[in-house]
Write a protein that holds these residues in place. Structure first.
Motif, mmCIF file in Angstrom:
data_model
loop_
_atom_site.group_PDB
_atom_site.id
_atom_site.type_symbol
_atom_site.label_atom_id
_atom_site.label_comp_id
_atom_site.label_asym_id
_atom_site.label_seq_id
_atom_site.Cartn_x
_atom_site.Cartn_y
_atom_site.Cartn_z
ATOM 1 N N THR A 156 -0.061 6.056 0.257
ATOM 2 C CA THR A 156 0.827 6.642 -0.740
ATOM 3 C C THR A 156 2.293 6.423 -0.371
ATOM 4 O O THR A 156 3.129 6.182 -1.246
ATOM 5 N N LEU A 157 2.602 6.468 0.930
ATOM 6 C CA LEU A 157 3.971 6.216 1.357
ATOM 7 C C LEU A 157 4.391 4.782 1.036
ATOM 8 O O LEU A 157 5.493 4.543 0.526
ATOM 9 N N GLY A 158 3.508 3.831 1.333
ATOM 10 C CA GLY A 158 3.808 2.436 1.022
ATOM 11 C C GLY A 158 4.012 2.207 -0.467
ATOM 12 O O GLY A 158 4.936 1.493 -0.887
ATOM 13 N N GLN A 159 3.148 2.832 -1.292
ATOM 14 C CA GLN A 159 3.287 2.690 -2.745
ATOM 15 C C GLN A 159 4.557 3.370 -3.251
ATOM 16 O O GLN A 159 5.218 2.870 -4.167
ATOM 17 N N ALA A 160 4.896 4.502 -2.644
ATOM 18 C CA ALA A 160 6.118 5.196 -3.056
ATOM 19 C C ALA A 160 7.342 4.332 -2.784
ATOM 20 O O ALA A 160 8.248 4.230 -3.624
ATOM 21 N N TYR A 161 7.380 3.678 -1.611
ATOM 22 C CA TYR A 161 8.504 2.808 -1.284
ATOM 23 C C TYR A 161 8.492 1.525 -2.114
ATOM 24 O O TYR A 161 9.528 0.908 -2.319
#
Length: 273
Positions: free
Chosen positions: A69-74
């Motif tokens: 989710t962090l990667g997708q958010a960035y």
């Protein structure tokens, strides 16, 4: 002071990731940086109590979701927008989960302190947030915050059942090997091209991150989980100050105001838990 030290270390490794050319590979190296010292530790430490192993495994699974989710958010939003949203909702969520599932009830003024810290987190990146955030970035940022709050609760319960904080910490760090392997396989062709500096920064970030979370786990043995989480999220202001001093980012007046709010929040929590 233990948690504030952890917050400073957390800000340092996030600054390392922020300045990396390829954040995905750097996050993989950070995960691998946990594995190396953890392998030494589990070789010499006793096993944690059996009832805590389920929590270690569950935390590892949640960390997988967190990295995704962090990667997708960035991918969909800027760091300066995503990070304060994700981190800003964590203290309240952890306090809520701890009240519902663990029976930890914080006094009003501790909740007030948590609110000040959350507000300070938003103020620290207000100009970026004011420009708006896309639906996808907002959704993944909130999902990231939910993941952080979930593994914070799981590890808070698990470390208390472990009978040995160091052992629980070591096993949780060692199981990051699955995250490092997943990223390494996906970026296998790029690994030979990485510079020595990238390897050193990534692995150093991993060791710093591991130490920071170890301090947090230690504190969770003695303090309410919501209060620990709120104090840990002061890492956002440390990160903001690092960004201002070293990277030339942001407005110092706004960040000073955010720092004052967070210090006030820390004081309210410290006096009421």
């Amino acid at each position: 002071m233990i948690i504030l030290a952890a917050a400073m270390l957390h800000a340092i490794w996030n600054a390392i990731v922020k300045t990396a050319g390829d954040r995905t590979i750097t996050l993989g190296l950070v995960a691998f940086g946990h594995v190396i010292p953890a392998a030494v530790m589990i070789a010499v430490l006793p096993l944690p109590e059996p009832e805590s192993f389920g929590y270690v495994l569950l935390s590892t699974c949640i960390h997988f979701a967190y990295y995704y989710t962090l990667g997708q958010a960035y991918r969909h939003g800027d760091l300066s927008v995503v990070y304060p949203i994700a981190r800003g909702i964590v203290p309240a969520l952890v306090s809520l989960w701890a009240m519902l599932f663990v029976g930890e009830v914080l006094p009003f003024w501790a909740w007030f302190g948590i609110g000040l810290i959350a507000f300070g987190i938003q103020i620290s990146s207000w100009s970026a947030l004011r420009q708006g955030v896309g639906g996808a970035a907002l959704g993944f940022a909130i999902a990231t915050g939910v993941c952080i709050s979930a593994y914070s609760l799981v590890d808070g319960v698990g470390v208390r059942l472990s009978g040995n904080t160091l052992s629980y910490w070591a096993w949780g760090a060692f199981l990051q090997v699955f995250i490092a392997a997943f990223i390494g396989i996906r970026r296998w062709s790029m690994l030979p091209t990485l510079s020595k500096k990238t390897w050193v920064l990534g692995l150093t970030g991993g060791v710093v991150s591991m130490i920071a979370y170890g301090l947090v786990l230690y504190a969770k043995n003695f303090a309410p989980l919501g209060a620990v989480s709120a104090l840990r999220e002061t890492s956002v202001i440390f990160a903001a100050l690092i960004g201002f001093v070293l990277l030339g980012e942001g407005n110092w007046v706004r960040r000073l105001l955010a720092a004052v709010l967070m210090v006030a929040g820390v004081s309210f929590i410290g006096m009421n838990v």
